[in-house]
Enzyme design. Sequence first.
Site, short mmCIF file in Angstrom:
data_model
loop_
_atom_site.label_atom_id
_atom_site.label_comp_id
_atom_site.label_asym_id
_atom_site.label_seq_id
_atom_site.Cartn_x
_atom_site.Cartn_y
_atom_site.Cartn_z
N CYS A 197 75.93 37.09 5.12
CA CYS A 197 77.01 36.19 4.69
C CYS A 197 78.00 37.02 3.85
CB CYS A 197 76.44 35.04 3.87
SG CYS A 197 77.69 33.86 3.42
N CYS B 73 85.39 32.84 6.82
CA CYS B 73 84.08 33.29 7.29
C CYS B 73 84.10 34.81 7.52
CB CYS B 73 83.64 32.57 8.57
SG CYS B 73 81.92 32.92 8.99
O1 PYC Z 1 81.35 34.45 5.17
O2 PYC Z 1 79.93 35.39 6.55
C1 PYC Z 1 80.38 34.41 5.95
C2 PYC Z 1 79.72 33.11 6.16
C3 PYC Z 1 78.70 32.82 7.01
C4 PYC Z 1 78.40 31.47 6.86
C5 PYC Z 1 79.26 30.95 5.91
N1 PYC Z 1 80.06 31.98 5.51
#
Ligand code: PYC
Length: 318
Positions: A90, A241
Amino acid sequence: MSQAPLHVIDSHTEGEPTRVVISGGPDLGDGPLAKRARILREKHDWLRSAVCNEPRGHEAMVGALLCEPHEPDCCCGVIFFNNVSTLNMCIHGTIGLVVTLAHMGKIGAGVHRIDTPVGVISAELRADGSVEVANVPSYRKAAAVPVDVPGWGIVRGDIAWGGNWFFLIDGQGPAVDFKNLEALTAFTWAVRQELGKQGITGDGGMEIDHIEVFGPPHDPALADSRNFVLCPGKAYDRSPCGTGTSAKLACLHAAGKLKPGETWRQASILDTVFQGTVEELPDGKIIPRVSGRAWVNGESIYHFNPADPFRHGIPSPI
Ligand code: PYC
């Protein structure tokens, strides 16, 4: 099962929450982080549920268990988890972890190695407070893979690894706009179900549990693209993300659309932005570098009263 209080520090990274467990967690031994993540999943799942699920958490909460590292020269180890399971990696959580460690006075500006279940990553805390994470090697496994989705017809997406497995869809489905959250969730959930039913997986049969849809940015002066990412527990990512941005960088690089030295600006559904660049590896994979900002915004001690039926959280219905 431990009933010791847990001490947690909260932050958000470009809108997406991270809750770092800094003490009170179970003894997972001193093995590699992948082994400790398995022990957490199989023997101490109460910790994940107590931290991420209601009444203390909510569907978007990502937890991060701070551990001693196994690999040398790391400042710490970390195991990420969410409302339904452990996460491989993450990046928004890593940015939140770094800012949390700085808040605790444990690290300062500079580059720090961090041990995770999928490998060692490094993160630079910059003087301006932003954090750049050098992720695990990432790559596009397949391009324009068709999946027949009831109600939507043939949806095509790239399959890529950015520390988690992603199906990346460009220009299909509901418009990537905050007002379409419900429709985007329904679309991406339907895609995910079909990938599972049709046996379309990442390498080693790993489930593709993150679905990412791209559309044009609201303001091309600030971002190159805007995304919606559905996480494994059916929550959407409030940040762009980081592992999803890494998967996107791998796809752009594989398509000859992004070279070392060029920057990709990925906006989230909330229009917060991660910057990404690529470093080429001899085997054709890339090391994605993803940067963003996080803010510490809370700190709590969690108590476990044996009479409280929800002391370990209300299980997620997903
Ligand atoms: O920022 O890699 C990320 C992530 C994965 C799930 C939620 N955020």
